[in-house]
Design a protein around this motif. Structure first.
Motif, PDB file in Angstrom:
ATOM      1  N   ASN A  89      -4.931  -6.406 -10.444  1.00  0.00           N
ATOM      2  CA  ASN A  89      -4.277  -5.861  -8.954  1.00  0.00           C
ATOM      3  C   ASN A  89      -5.622  -5.471  -8.389  1.00  0.00           C
ATOM      4  O   ASN A  89      -5.826  -4.390  -7.904  1.00  0.00           O
ATOM      5  CB  ASN A  89      -3.481  -4.582  -9.463  1.00  0.00           C
ATOM      6  CG  ASN A  89      -2.111  -4.850  -9.891  1.00  0.00           C
ATOM      7  OD1 ASN A  89      -1.526  -5.561  -9.335  1.00  0.00           O
ATOM      8  ND2 ASN A  89      -1.904  -4.332 -11.220  1.00  0.00           N
ATOM      9  N   SER A 113       5.239   7.632  -9.121  1.00  0.00           N
ATOM     10  CA  SER A 113       3.523   7.729  -8.654  1.00  0.00           C
ATOM     11  C   SER A 113       3.123   8.992  -9.019  1.00  0.00           C
ATOM     12  O   SER A 113       3.829   9.914  -9.304  1.00  0.00           O
ATOM     13  CB  SER A 113       3.673   7.559  -7.031  1.00  0.00           C
ATOM     14  OG  SER A 113       4.257   8.574  -6.513  1.00  0.00           O
ATOM     15  N   GLU A 118     -10.714  -1.501  -9.972  1.00  0.00           N
ATOM     16  CA  GLU A 118     -10.886  -0.736  -8.964  1.00  0.00           C
ATOM     17  C   GLU A 118     -12.260   0.030  -9.053  1.00  0.00           C
ATOM     18  O   GLU A 118     -13.065  -0.272  -7.964  1.00  0.00           O
ATOM     19  CB  GLU A 118      -9.974   0.428  -8.746  1.00  0.00           C
ATOM     20  CG  GLU A 118     -10.226   1.045  -7.282  1.00  0.00           C
ATOM     21  CD  GLU A 118      -8.972   2.148  -7.438  1.00  0.00           C
ATOM     22  OE1 GLU A 118      -9.066   2.893  -6.402  1.00  0.00           O
ATOM     23  OE2 GLU A 118      -8.081   2.045  -7.758  1.00  0.00           O
ATOM     24  N   SER A 155     -12.614   9.115 -12.864  1.00  0.00           N
ATOM     25  CA  SER A 155     -11.841   7.988 -13.419  1.00  0.00           C
ATOM     26  C   SER A 155     -11.321   8.590 -14.654  1.00  0.00           C
ATOM     27  O   SER A 155     -10.039   8.147 -15.295  1.00  0.00           O
ATOM     28  CB  SER A 155     -12.528   6.807 -13.502  1.00  0.00           C
ATOM     29  OG  SER A 155     -12.953   6.472 -12.198  1.00  0.00           O
ATOM     30  N   ASN A 169      -8.759   5.183  -5.206  1.00  0.00           N
ATOM     31  CA  ASN A 169      -7.357   5.618  -4.723  1.00  0.00           C
ATOM     32  C   ASN A 169      -6.859   6.878  -5.202  1.00  0.00           C
ATOM     33  O   ASN A 169      -7.200   7.471  -6.122  1.00  0.00           O
ATOM     34  CB  ASN A 169      -6.209   4.505  -5.353  1.00  0.00           C
ATOM     35  CG  ASN A 169      -6.307   3.148  -4.814  1.00  0.00           C
ATOM     36  OD1 ASN A 169      -6.400   3.018  -3.749  1.00  0.00           O
ATOM     37  ND2 ASN A 169      -5.885   2.183  -5.389  1.00  0.00           N
ATOM     38  N   SER A 217      -3.465   7.749  -5.203  1.00  0.00           N
ATOM     39  CA  SER A 217      -2.168   7.854  -5.742  1.00  0.00           C
ATOM     40  C   SER A 217      -1.949   6.435  -6.568  1.00  0.00           C
ATOM     41  O   SER A 217      -2.611   5.324  -6.139  1.00  0.00           O
ATOM     42  CB  SER A 217      -1.217   7.775  -4.713  1.00  0.00           C
ATOM     43  OG  SER A 217       0.061   7.799  -5.166  1.00  0.00           O
ATOM     44  N   ARG A 218      -1.369   6.373  -7.797  1.00  0.00           N
ATOM     45  CA  ARG A 218      -1.251   5.445  -8.488  1.00  0.00           C
ATOM     46  C   ARG A 218       0.295   5.498  -9.264  1.00  0.00           C
ATOM     47  O   ARG A 218       0.855   6.488  -9.243  1.00  0.00           O
ATOM     48  CB  ARG A 218      -2.185   5.566  -9.594  1.00  0.00           C
ATOM     49  CG  ARG A 218      -3.584   5.514  -9.431  1.00  0.00           C
ATOM     50  CD  ARG A 218      -4.598   5.578 -10.449  1.00  0.00           C
ATOM     51  NE  ARG A 218      -5.859   5.838 -10.074  1.00  0.00           N
ATOM     52  CZ  ARG A 218      -6.660   4.901  -9.832  1.00  0.00           C
ATOM     53  NH1 ARG A 218      -6.150   3.561  -9.629  1.00  0.00           N
ATOM     54  NH2 ARG A 218      -7.580   5.073  -9.390  1.00  0.00           N
ATOM     55  N   LYS A 219       0.643   4.223  -9.678  1.00  0.00           N
ATOM     56  CA  LYS A 219       2.117   4.138 -10.360  1.00  0.00           C
ATOM     57  C   LYS A 219       1.697   4.738 -11.623  1.00  0.00           C
ATOM     58  O   LYS A 219       0.882   4.364 -12.246  1.00  0.00           O
ATOM     59  CB  LYS A 219       2.364   2.618 -10.254  1.00  0.00           C
ATOM     60  CG  LYS A 219       2.718   1.893  -8.926  1.00  0.00           C
ATOM     61  CD  LYS A 219       3.280   0.732  -9.002  1.00  0.00           C
ATOM     62  CE  LYS A 219       3.844   0.114  -7.776  1.00  0.00           C
ATOM     63  NZ  LYS A 219       4.426  -1.354  -8.010  1.00  0.00           N
ATOM     64  N   THR A 255      -6.222  -2.014 -14.218  1.00  0.00           N
ATOM     65  CA  THR A 255      -5.957  -1.702 -12.998  1.00  0.00           C
ATOM     66  C   THR A 255      -7.190  -0.640 -12.497  1.00  0.00           C
ATOM     67  O   THR A 255      -7.866  -1.081 -11.275  1.00  0.00           O
ATOM     68  CB  THR A 255      -4.589  -1.293 -12.493  1.00  0.00           C
ATOM     69  OG1 THR A 255      -3.727  -2.412 -12.841  1.00  0.00           O
ATOM     70  CG2 THR A 255      -4.462  -1.075 -10.804  1.00  0.00           C
ATOM     71  N   LEU A 256      -7.177   0.384 -13.147  1.00  0.00           N
ATOM     72  CA  LEU A 256      -8.091   1.570 -12.896  1.00  0.00           C
ATOM     73  C   LEU A 256      -9.597   1.025 -12.940  1.00  0.00           C
ATOM     74  O   LEU A 256     -10.368   1.091 -12.066  1.00  0.00           O
ATOM     75  CB  LEU A 256      -7.850   2.773 -13.695  1.00  0.00           C
ATOM     76  CG  LEU A 256      -8.858   3.924 -13.414  1.00  0.00           C
ATOM     77  CD1 LEU A 256      -8.955   4.379 -12.356  1.00  0.00           C
ATOM     78  CD2 LEU A 256      -8.780   4.690 -14.648  1.00  0.00           C
ATOM     79  N   THR A 259      -2.246  -0.957 -16.804  1.00  0.00           N
ATOM     80  CA  THR A 259      -2.633   0.287 -16.096  1.00  0.00           C
ATOM     81  C   THR A 259      -4.069   0.563 -16.089  1.00  0.00           C
ATOM     82  O   THR A 259      -4.643   0.903 -15.322  1.00  0.00           O
ATOM     83  CB  THR A 259      -1.686   1.588 -16.452  1.00  0.00           C
ATOM     84  OG1 THR A 259      -0.272   1.390 -16.127  1.00  0.00           O
ATOM     85  CG2 THR A 259      -2.193   2.767 -15.680  1.00  0.00           C
ATOM     86  N   TRP A 307      -8.347  10.516 -14.418  1.00  0.00           N
ATOM     87  CA  TRP A 307      -7.045   9.691 -14.260  1.00  0.00           C
ATOM     88  C   TRP A 307      -6.684   9.356 -15.600  1.00  0.00           C
ATOM     89  O   TRP A 307      -5.429   9.373 -15.869  1.00  0.00           O
ATOM     90  CB  TRP A 307      -7.741   8.663 -13.361  1.00  0.00           C
ATOM     91  CG  TRP A 307      -7.465   8.943 -11.927  1.00  0.00           C
ATOM     92  CD1 TRP A 307      -8.229   8.960 -10.975  1.00  0.00           C
ATOM     93  CD2 TRP A 307      -6.185   9.104 -11.285  1.00  0.00           C
ATOM     94  NE1 TRP A 307      -7.624   9.225  -9.435  1.00  0.00           N
ATOM     95  CE2 TRP A 307      -6.188   9.327 -10.011  1.00  0.00           C
ATOM     96  CE3 TRP A 307      -4.792   8.894 -11.854  1.00  0.00           C
ATOM     97  CZ2 TRP A 307      -5.256   9.370  -9.006  1.00  0.00           C
ATOM     98  CZ3 TRP A 307      -3.614   9.122 -10.734  1.00  0.00           C
ATOM     99  CH2 TRP A 307      -3.953   9.465  -9.396  1.00  0.00           C
TER     100      TRP A 307
END
Length: 384
Positions: free
Chosen positions: A193, A313, A376, A245, A70, A72-74, A372-373, A369, A248
């Motif tokens: 998620n 975001s 993914e 990652s 992704n 974009s992330r929250k 979730t990463l 959070t 991120w």
């Protein structure tokens, strides 16, 4: 403002030949069906399949294979998940370093059958021990007991399966009478998620918990994976944490500074040279936050009200700009271009992550959070 730990470089320069440097009942996902006991012969027949054979039960799914990480992330926010998750179970997951793997969807796994799975895995380890294949754990007498349990409350979306925790116990070698066995290995499978398009596209007999975290002897990890593969026709693979990652995580964890007051942001880089150069780059928490805030401010300057409502975001462009500013500052002071290297490790008070696929979550308030990463990443790594 920024601290550079140079010990690795100085040492390396002098040594040119060295590298520088509980059982509970809960739901299986909504697309599952009623429990059907599988025959032993069918299990063994399917267990002979290779990873590609196991994956062949799942047709190539555009919902997965066409996806990318992704962009974009929250933005992470403090979340007291002890309101949903048993604090005792949660304590087993945090402040411990885990080795990450991905696992393909499990065929006919049922959250309602965990007691049976505990007995089956215990018997499997005992049988392997008789064959001389089971691992010996130092300080124990070699008899193992297995416990499966559900960590209820971890799932975030309706399509997420509840997290499953597996623990292996053994008594100390010189245990006193009535001394309880201690946990010598832990592992858990989770989906936080997960991609709803992919999860809903799975056949109804499959349960997807793509992220597998383990802590303990490698031999026990191999036995547990072998049992899962034999029983649920799945396959495992190593889950490294990519350069992107890790970047991120640098941004997401720095974004938590106002609520968590991180003291330092620590990064370890490998820069190519005649002898690879290991660089440890440490930034004071408030300074990292100030730089991150300036990047965020540039994005939102001149934005309208609707755009301001999207401030929760974070976009990949902000992450890349933040990392570039950090590298530019380092170059100005030390004339070393980190852009030519790779980010190998990130650490803050919230946790640490290594490119080799090791993760430690030090604060449960932001673990959703992070997971979730990682979920993914696991879904994208699966070879189907």
């Amino acid at each position: 403002m920024f601290k550079f730990v140079s010990g690795f470089c100085a040492a390396a320069a002098d040594t040119p030949n060295m590298e520088r440097h509980c059982t509970s009942v809960t739901r299986t996902p909504l697309n599952s069906v009623r429990v059907q006991r599988r025959s032993k012969s069918k299990s063994y027949r399917q267990s002979i399949r290779s990873c590609l054979g196991a994956a062949s039960r799942l047709v190539l799914t555009p919902a997965l294979t066409a996806r990318r990480l992704n962009t974009s992330r929250k933005a992470p926010k403090s979340l007291d998940i002890t309101e949903k998750v048993n604090p005792e179970q949660l304590s087993l997951l945090v402040k411990k370093e885990w080795q990450l793997s991905y696992v393909t969807p499990l065929y006919q796994f049922r959250h309602t059958q965990l007691k049976s799975y505990s007995r089956q895995l215990s018997a499997f380890i005992a049988a392997e021990k008789q064959r001389g294949l089971a691992v010996e754990v130092e300080g124990t007498h070699g008899s193992f007991r297995v416990s499966f349990g559900v960590v209820q409350g971890m799932s975030e979306a309706d399509d997420d399966a509840e997290t499953v925790l597996v623990q292996i116990y053994s008594k100390p070698l010189f245990a006193v009478k009535d001394e309880p066995p201690r946990a010598v290995w832990s592992g858990w499978l989770t989906c936080i998620n997960g991609s709803p398009d992919y999860l809903r596209s799975l056949p109804k007999d499959f349960t997807c918990m793509p992220l597998f975290c383990s802590s303990g002897a490698d031999g026990l990890s191999s036995l547990v994976k072998s049992w899962f593969q034999l029983t649920f026709d799945c396959c495992f693979g190593p889950l490294e944490i990519s350069h992107t990652s890790l970047q991120w995580l640098v941004a997401l964890w720095t974004n938590c500074h106002t609520e968590s007051a991180i003291k330092h942001l620590k990064m370890m880089w490998t820069v190519p040279a005649a002898s690879p150069l290991k660089v440890t780059y440490t930034v004071n928490g408030p300074d990292a936050w100030q730089l991150w805030s300036s990047v965020r401010k540039e994005r939102h300057d001149g934005s309208n009200k609707e755009e301001e409502e999207e401030e929760d975001s974070i976009d990949i462009e902000e992450v890349m700009r933040f990392m570039q500013d950090l590298k530019s500052h380092f170059y100005r002071h030390f004339r070393t271009d980190l852009s030519a290297g790779s980010l190998d490790q990130v650490a803050t008070a919230l946790g640490s992550a290594k490119s080799s696929g090791r993760i430690k979550i030090a604060n449960s308030k932001y673990m959703i959070t992070t997971l979730t990463l990682l979920t993914e990443c696991a879904l994208l790594k699966m070879p189907i």
